[in-house]
Design a protein around this motif. Structure first.
Motif, mmCIF file in Angstrom:
data_model
loop_
_atom_site.group_PDB
_atom_site.id
_atom_site.type_symbol
_atom_site.label_atom_id
_atom_site.label_comp_id
_atom_site.label_asym_id
_atom_site.label_seq_id
_atom_site.Cartn_x
_atom_site.Cartn_y
_atom_site.Cartn_z
ATOM 1 N N HIS A 1 0.844 -1.196 0.000
ATOM 2 C CA HIS A 1 0.000 0.000 0.000
ATOM 3 C C HIS A 1 0.879 1.245 0.000
ATOM 4 C CE1 HIS A 1 -3.283 2.687 0.664
ATOM 5 N NE2 HIS A 1 -2.859 3.056 1.859
ATOM 6 N N HIS A 2 0.942 1.931 -1.145
ATOM 7 C CA HIS A 2 1.825 3.095 -1.254
ATOM 8 C C HIS A 2 1.181 4.374 -0.757
ATOM 9 C CE1 HIS A 2 5.572 1.828 -3.380
ATOM 10 N NE2 HIS A 2 4.847 0.723 -3.469
ATOM 11 N N GLY A 3 -0.065 4.302 -0.309
ATOM 12 C CA GLY A 3 -0.660 5.472 0.299
ATOM 13 C C GLY A 3 -0.217 5.646 1.737
ATOM 14 N N GLY A 4 0.385 4.614 2.309
ATOM 15 C CA GLY A 4 0.869 4.681 3.686
ATOM 16 C C GLY A 4 2.332 4.333 3.757
ATOM 17 N N ALA A 5 2.721 3.642 4.832
ATOM 18 C CA ALA A 5 4.141 3.356 5.038
ATOM 19 C C ALA A 5 4.520 1.951 4.615
ATOM 20 C CB ALA A 5 4.490 3.559 6.514
ATOM 21 N N ALA A 6 3.542 1.127 4.177
ATOM 22 C CA ALA A 6 3.834 -0.277 3.900
ATOM 23 C C ALA A 6 4.269 -0.529 2.468
ATOM 24 C CB ALA A 6 2.610 -1.133 4.221
ATOM 25 N N GLY A 7 4.043 0.427 1.577
ATOM 26 C CA GLY A 7 4.393 0.210 0.184
ATOM 27 C C GLY A 7 5.892 0.175 -0.037
ATOM 28 N N ARG A 8 6.334 -0.723 -0.913
ATOM 29 C CA ARG A 8 7.761 -0.786 -1.225
ATOM 30 C C ARG A 8 7.950 -1.129 -2.700
ATOM 31 N NH1 ARG A 8 9.782 -6.216 -0.732
ATOM 32 N NH2 ARG A 8 8.194 -7.670 0.017
ATOM 33 N N TYR A 9 9.182 -1.021 -3.126
ATOM 34 C CA TYR A 9 9.548 -1.252 -4.520
ATOM 35 C C TYR A 9 10.329 -2.555 -4.653
ATOM 36 C CZ TYR A 9 8.271 3.644 -5.080
ATOM 37 O OH TYR A 9 7.584 4.827 -5.074
ATOM 38 N N VAL A 10 10.205 -3.193 -5.826
ATOM 39 C CA VAL A 10 10.985 -4.390 -6.122
ATOM 40 C C VAL A 10 11.633 -4.221 -7.483
ATOM 41 C CG1 VAL A 10 9.573 -5.948 -4.715
ATOM 42 C CG2 VAL A 10 8.974 -5.551 -7.118
ATOM 43 N N ASP A 11 12.776 -4.868 -7.670
ATOM 44 C CA ASP A 11 13.483 -4.776 -8.945
ATOM 45 C C ASP A 11 12.675 -5.427 -10.062
ATOM 46 O OD1 ASP A 11 16.326 -3.700 -8.323
ATOM 47 O OD2 ASP A 11 15.960 -5.173 -6.735
ATOM 48 N N ALA A 12 12.664 -4.778 -11.224
ATOM 49 C CA ALA A 12 11.967 -5.300 -12.401
ATOM 50 C C ALA A 12 12.683 -4.769 -13.641
ATOM 51 C CB ALA A 12 10.497 -4.879 -12.385
ATOM 52 N N HIS A 13 13.895 -5.251 -13.860
ATOM 53 C CA HIS A 13 14.767 -4.683 -14.897
ATOM 54 C C HIS A 13 14.716 -5.439 -16.227
ATOM 55 C CE1 HIS A 13 16.441 -2.251 -11.685
ATOM 56 N NE2 HIS A 13 16.660 -3.351 -10.987
ATOM 57 N N ASP A 14 14.134 -6.638 -16.239
ATOM 58 C CA ASP A 14 14.110 -7.434 -17.468
ATOM 59 C C ASP A 14 12.856 -7.098 -18.263
ATOM 60 O OD1 ASP A 14 16.456 -8.562 -16.601
ATOM 61 O OD2 ASP A 14 15.523 -10.387 -15.812
ATOM 62 N N TRP A 15 12.980 -6.105 -19.125
ATOM 63 C CA TRP A 15 11.820 -5.574 -19.840
ATOM 64 C C TRP A 15 11.520 -6.354 -21.117
ATOM 65 C CZ3 TRP A 15 12.562 0.487 -19.672
ATOM 66 C CH2 TRP A 15 12.381 0.914 -18.354
ATOM 67 N N VAL A 16 10.246 -6.333 -21.479
ATOM 68 C CA VAL A 16 9.787 -6.892 -22.752
ATOM 69 C C VAL A 16 9.432 -5.711 -23.650
ATOM 70 C CG1 VAL A 16 8.074 -8.326 -23.904
ATOM 71 C CG2 VAL A 16 8.859 -8.922 -21.591
ATOM 72 N N GLY A 17 10.185 -5.551 -24.705
ATOM 73 C CA GLY A 17 9.957 -4.403 -25.569
ATOM 74 C C GLY A 17 10.128 -4.729 -27.033
ATOM 75 N N ALA A 18 9.782 -3.763 -27.856
ATOM 76 C CA ALA A 18 9.982 -3.858 -29.301
ATOM 77 C C ALA A 18 10.409 -2.488 -29.786
ATOM 78 C CB ALA A 18 8.704 -4.297 -30.004
ATOM 79 N N SER A 19 11.074 -2.451 -30.929
ATOM 80 C CA SER A 19 11.568 -1.183 -31.471
ATOM 81 C C SER A 19 11.154 -1.055 -32.932
ATOM 82 C CB SER A 19 13.092 -1.097 -31.351
ATOM 83 O OG SER A 19 13.489 -1.148 -29.991
ATOM 84 N N PHE A 20 10.561 0.084 -33.268
ATOM 85 C CA PHE A 20 10.086 0.344 -34.621
ATOM 86 C C PHE A 20 10.765 1.599 -35.150
ATOM 87 C CE2 PHE A 20 6.855 -2.114 -32.561
ATOM 88 C CZ PHE A 20 6.383 -2.984 -33.536
ATOM 89 N N PHE A 21 11.609 1.434 -36.160
ATOM 90 C CA PHE A 21 12.341 2.552 -36.762
ATOM 91 C C PHE A 21 11.435 3.250 -37.775
ATOM 92 C CE2 PHE A 21 15.368 4.995 -39.032
ATOM 93 C CZ PHE A 21 16.566 5.008 -38.332
ATOM 94 N N GLN A 22 11.291 4.566 -37.610
ATOM 95 C CA GLN A 22 10.466 5.340 -38.537
ATOM 96 C C GLN A 22 11.297 6.453 -39.157
ATOM 97 O OE1 GLN A 22 6.551 6.528 -37.282
ATOM 98 N NE2 GLN A 22 6.477 4.949 -35.696
#
Length: 913
Positions: A200-221
């Motif tokens: 819960h990030h509205g109070g003191a209990a919220g926290r963050y976790v690592d999430a560095h392995d992204w799923v993406g795509a790239s479109f050259f224009q």
């Protein structure tokens, strides 16, 4: 430039872009762009590699299906395929919301049903499926690539394969550099901003976790929506990532937006270093300091391929003439339309190539350039290569000097800044060429310099108790606390904090000049006897300011509460010799950041001046006598004990300027009164000073919104100021807020209304979100005024936005030009954001203009080229404090609450999108 926006469906990328121009450079396929490429460690782990398949992307980006699951390749089985975490909330559609509204109002009239339909559309919510990270390179890089491509095509058409391949390698080197910059930015973003939130990030209990392995795509224009060359890469990043515990969660978008500036710096610098190493081309910082451009590519050439930012009505005939000379005939309707696209601004449209092959596009651009650039695209390629010299070499530079420059820059922009902000300014402070062979060490260099720079800064938000003793499971991979927003810590320089402390301490001083209570009472009684009735809040403010003895205090008032009237009343009392007895003459000086506010103060009887000019005057007065003597007119501005200095629209005055004003006032034994509303527009630089001081010291607040004749609008304006979005329904019911659909339709509606008011002789404002939008709409309106015969078609170029201005045009100064006083007989120089009517155009590019009060000014050619823009549309920063007959404001999802508040408190209508 790196931009980030929320994405809901990949249809645009799949239908309009990735239609498979595999042979893009041969012109064999006439629509679409190259296919997309999968990107990211997360994509690799899911088995998504190589070119993007449309069906796979829809499955992942629309339904969050797991590519590793059985049935993924069969759309008929998608309902049984496992997903990558939750698929988002199920929101009601517009039809469902409309039906529910009708159930509550079954007898609604047709007009009310139309309102309910609009409200239902506004309430529709969508899940953010991905974040579109888009890297767009400088126009000079795009034009260089276009020129290389044109030479490649020319050689291939002539059968010279060897030369074509050589030019193709040049063209390929540009693309490789752009890909290198794009991928470096994505890697940097995923490392710095790759996090999810749990708890819960509205109070003191919220926290963050690592999430560095992204799923993406790239479109050259390769092109913009207006068919101008514009190299950019769209990178849709799936709004899901796998955490250390194996769970798939949504990405923390706030972290990604927070790190955008630093990632953009990595992208642009990597591209530049890579391109310099590959081709030997050089980059140099533009005069405005905003970016670096390829040396040898003329600014005039890049302006000609920016049709959305130019008004080229005078150039349309030249393009058609060039066509006739080349082909020996007049262009047909279709050809004339394509040429006209380069001469006028068109309504923004979906990206499409209209069957235009790459060869045709290059030919069109070449024709456009030849109107002002020798040999067109061939000349661009040759001049850039000729400017290479013996080859770029790394410039010597001092890390300490770079850090000091960056710290001064970032602090001048924001009172509290992040590490990402500092990284961006460090990149700007570095020399134009670093000598990094492949650009691969750019991120490392910027990080090292940022680490060193933060040693000289002070963290504004204290560390949570016990954060340094957290167990490993409550720490992120980089060692930071899981409870601290990644990249969210704010910093300031010690000098900034010292300045703020001095200002706050000054609010406690009560030994300043003042009137006795009975004198103030006598003055107020005299006002009543003369028929001037102050409101209770206004009388309390006048009495308090006159008698408090505070050396520094604030007068806060929402829009329409009569701040200017109260200031004028205070000035009358303060300067009335009958009230002072033997205290001697007292004066009141008015200061404001904008010229509009300065004129308002002058209208209330105050001796007024722009803040920048006043500070310059005080600097001269503090200089040695011989130097100050050269400015005899300055002596009238020398402060004395007992004077009062009023700073109007104080929220728009940055903290550094406010501190300088206070120093001069305090040294003279005078009184400083800050007037404004911190809920309205803030300073362009490091602001927040007024809000800080209004909260710390004596503060008088006006509460009754008197500007409005309608009772509903008085209350509505105060609710809008407080951030109550529900009040927009009131504006809509009273016809003050019109739903015009998308931003383009809103702009068109507002432009038509502005034009109608202007032609009817009313003074009207057309307000938009950004300077770029203002430039585009101003150019469109100029074209219409030319067609109507109200403005001369021939004119001089305005380099600031690539537009033109002729006799009759309304233009705006974008920089103070005090040095132009006395030049060509000018009584004074131009003032930032002041508007003028053009009365004559000189052959050398200079403009003769008149102010609104009829005063003539000559603007030299160099000033016109760099600091003048069309003024038919503007941002709210130009409008705050302006008194007009009507106004038309375009409101979009990007409109800041403060800008919305200012815009909606002007007489007129607002178009929402």
């Amino acid at each position: 430039m790196l931009t980030i926006g929320p994405g809901y469906s990949p249809d645009y990328l799949l239908k309009e872009v990735a239609t498979g121009r595999e042979n893009y450079y041969t012109g064999a396929v006439t629509d679409g762009e190259p296919p997309g490429r999968w990107w990211g460690r997360g994509a690799e782990q899911l088995g998504l590699t190589g070119l993007v398949d449309a069906q796979d992307m829809r499955a992942v980006f629309e339904r969050f299906l797991d590519p590793r699951a059985e049935g993924f390749r069969d759309p008929a089985r998608w309902d049984e395929v496992a997903t990558l975490g939750h698929t988002g909330r199920r929101f009601k559609t517009e039809e469902e919301l409309y039906s529910l509204a009708l159930e509550q109002e079954p007898n609604a009239s047709p007009e009310r049903r139309a309102e309910l339909r609009v409200e239902a559309g506004k309430k529709v919510r969508q899940n953010v499926a991905f974040l579109d990270v888009t890297f767009s390179v400088q126009k000079s890089v795009t034009l260089l690539h276009t020129a290389f491509n044109a030479e490649e095509q020319k050689a291939r058409t002539a059968g010279d394969v060897e030369t074509a391949e050589a030019w193709g390698r040049f063209r390929g080197a540009v693309e490789d550099a752009i890909w290198a910059g794009n991928n470096a930015a994505l890697e940097y973003l995923s490392k710095k901003a790759g996090y999810s939130r749990i708890g819960h990030h509205g109070g003191a209990a919220g926290r963050y976790v690592d999430a560095h392995d992204w799923v993406g795509a790239s479109f050259f224009q390769h092109d913009s929506r207006d068919h101008d060359p514009q190299l950019h890469i769209h990178n849709p990043i799936l709004n899901r990532a796998q955490g250390p515990d194996g769970q798939w969660r949504t990405l923390d978008g706030r972290s990604i937006f927070r790190w955008r500036g630093a990632a953009g710096a990595v992208a642009e610098r990597t591209t530049e270093e890579r391109l310099s190493h590959a081709l030997g081309v050089r980059f140099a910082t533009r005069p405005d300091g905003r970016s670096r451009e390829v040396v040898g590519v003329a600014p005039e050439a890049t302006a000609l391929i920016s049709s959305r930012r130019r008004d080229v009505t005078a150039k349309a005939a030249e393009l058609i003439t060039a066509f006739e000379e080349r082909f020996g005939r007049a262009p047909n309707g279709l050809e004339r339309d394509r040429l006209s696209r380069q001469a006028t601004f068109a309504t923004r449209r979906l990206k499409t190539h209209d069957g235009e092959t790459r060869a045709q596009l290059l030919d069109r651009i070449d024709i456009t350039l030849r109107s002002e650039v020798a040999d067109g695209l061939a000349g661009v390629a040759r001049s850039a290569l000729d400017a290479r010299g013996p080859g770029p070499s790394a410039e010597s530079w001092s890390p300490q000097a770079v850090i000091e420059t960056a710290l001064a820059d970032v602090q001048s922009r924001k009172s509290g800044w992040t590490r990402s902000d500092l990284t961006r300014t460090i990149n700007a402070a570095l020399p134009d060429h670093l000598g990094l062979a492949d650009g691969g060490d750019v991120a490392k260099l910027l990080d090292e310099l940022a680490d060193e720079g933060l040693r000289y800064a002070v963290a504004l938000d204290a560390e949570r108790p016990g954060a340094s003793a957290l167990p490993a499971e409550l720490q992120l991979a980089n060692g930071d606390s899981a409870y601290q927003a990644p990249g969210g810590q704010l910093f300031a320089t010690p000098d900034q904090l010292r300045t703020e402390r001095i200002l706050v301490a000054a609010t406690a001083d009560r030994d300043g000049p003042a009137l006795a209570p009975h004198q103030a009472a006598r003055f107020l009684e005299g006002l009543r006897e003369s028929g001037i009735e102050l409101g209770v809040d206004q009388a309390a403010a006048v009495r308090g300011v006159l008698t408090s003895g505070a050396r520094l205090e604030s007068l806060v008032g929402p829009a329409g509460t009569g701040k200017s009237f109260v200031v004028g009343t205070l000035a009358k009392a303060w300067t009335d010799p009958a009230l002072h007895g033997e205290a001697g003459e007292r004066r009141v000086f008015g200061l404001a950041t904008s010229q509009v506010a300065t004129d308002v103060l002058a209208g209330e009887g105050l001796t007024s001046r722009n803040v920048a000019r006043w500070l310059a005057t005080q600097g001269r007065l503090a200089a040695p006598t011989a130097e100050a003597g050269a400015h005899s007119e300055d002596s009238a501005w020398r402060l004395r004990a007992g004077d009062m200095v009023v700073v109007d629209e104080s929220a728009m005055t940055d903290t550094a300027a406010m501190a300088a004003i206070h120093t001069h006032v305090d040294n003279a034994g005078a009184k400083l009164l800050l007037v404004g509303d911190h809920k309205q527009l803030a300073a362009v630089g490091a602001g927040g000073g007024m809000e800080l001081l209004a909260g710390a010291g004596a503060r008088y607040e006006l509460a009754d919104a008197r500007r409005f004749t309608a009772d509903w609008e008085r209350a509505a304006s105060l609710r809008l100021r407080a951030g109550d979005e529900r009040v927009l329904a009131d504006y809509h019911r009273h016809g003050r807020l019109l739903d015009s659909g998308n931003p383009e339709q809103a702009e068109a509606s507002a432009s038509r209304a502005w034009l109608a008011d202007t032609l009817a002789g009313r003074r009207s404002l057309l307000l938009v979100d950004t300077n770029e939008r203002a430039a585009r709409l101003s150019a469109q309106l100029r074209a219409e005024l030319v067609r109507l015969g109200r403005v001369a078609e021939q004119g001089v170029p305005l380099g600031l936005h690539g537009t033109y201005a002729g006799v009759g045009d309304l233009v705006e100064a974008r920089a103070n030009g005090w040095h132009l006083a006395g030049v060509e007989g000018n009584r004074r120089g131009p003032i930032n954001r002041e508007t003028y009517q053009v009365t004559a155009v000189r052959d050398d590019g200079a403009l003769e203009v008149t102010t609104r009060d009829g005063q003539p000014i000559v603007l030299p050619a160099d000033y016109v080229a760099e600091n003048v823009a069309l003024a038919y549309a503007s941002t709210v920063h130009s409008a705050q404090g302006a008194t007009v007959d009507t106004s038309h404001t375009v409101v979009t999802p990007r409109t800041a609450p403060s800008a919305l508040y200012v815009g909606m408190n002007r007489p007129g209508r607002w178009r929402g999108s």
